[in-house]
Design an enzyme around this catalytic site. Sequence first.
Site, PDB file in Angstrom:
ATOM      1  N   ASP A   7       0.846  -1.187   0.000  1.00 52.49           N
ATOM      2  CA  ASP A   7       0.000   0.000   0.000  1.00 52.49           C
ATOM      3  C   ASP A   7       0.882   1.238   0.000  1.00 52.49           C
ATOM      4  O   ASP A   7       1.909   1.273   0.702  1.00 52.49           O
ATOM      5  CB  ASP A   7      -0.890   0.027   1.246  1.00 52.49           C
ATOM      6  CG  ASP A   7      -1.841  -1.164   1.313  1.00 52.49           C
ATOM      7  OD1 ASP A   7      -1.855  -1.970   0.367  1.00 52.49           O
ATOM      8  OD2 ASP A   7      -2.559  -1.273   2.324  1.00 52.49           O
ATOM      9  N   ASP A 129     -15.057  -4.731   0.675  1.00 44.87           N
ATOM     10  CA  ASP A 129     -14.457  -4.584   1.998  1.00 44.87           C
ATOM     11  C   ASP A 129     -15.585  -4.480   3.018  1.00 44.87           C
ATOM     12  O   ASP A 129     -16.414  -3.564   2.943  1.00 44.87           O
ATOM     13  CB  ASP A 129     -13.580  -3.339   2.043  1.00 44.87           C
ATOM     14  CG  ASP A 129     -12.553  -3.332   0.927  1.00 44.87           C
ATOM     15  OD1 ASP A 129     -12.081  -4.422   0.550  1.00 44.87           O
ATOM     16  OD2 ASP A 129     -12.223  -2.234   0.420  1.00 44.87           O
TER      17      ASP A 129
END
Length: 244
Positions: A7, A129
């Site tokens: 990330d 998510d």
Amino acid sequence: MIIPAFDFINGKIVRLYQGNYSNQREYDINLYKRFKDYEIQGVKKIHLVDLDGAKNFKERQVKVFKDLISYTNISIQIGGGIRSEENINMFLNLGVKQVVIGSSVIKNKAEVKKWLRIYGSNTIVLALDVMIRNNNKEIAINGWQKKTNTTLEEIIEYFSPIGLKHVLCTDISRDGTLSGPNIVLYTEIVKKFKHIQFQASGGIATLKDIISLKKSGVSSAIVGRSLLENKFTIQEALKCWQNE
């Protein structure tokens, strides 16, 4: 397969705790050297996330990803603020193999349907998510900053008739915590949606976690923090997955 994940915020590798931008840890890693090692070890895919782009599409870290993608022969999938055909085409032109669509799955269903038709089910990965309350798998969007009233099951059922194949499912409560993946979640959704190739993400801390995920039936395990912090090596992770 095992999919290492990285990330990025402002060009730097970070991990967030449960998706919280104010609770992040930075990692000083030679990514080019690591990518080369992954190539030698036989990694088939790497997952990249543009956290700046997820929060604000105008802050997309294009140059960072362009350099990385041009450096490796490993298949790259990328997510973070991809909300238009222009965004998709840009990444595909950089050499990305799969684009991960998150917020648009909720905000712009008709467009995502169109993208599945245009680019095909092997190019589009839906990122679902979830925050789980009373077994309701409620989807969160905008870098997990906004809750929705839509469930994971509703989205999969909506997109399945037009060829949905790849779903990246993250239990937000486990992400970046090293507390172990939600095996109950993955076992349940794999059993319910046999036509979907699920990528499991969130909480992987040990090689036992990898074995448990393989047994759950998911097609891939996305591994972030545990590799960054050397809880185990990529060689060990790959061997575990292959041998189970």
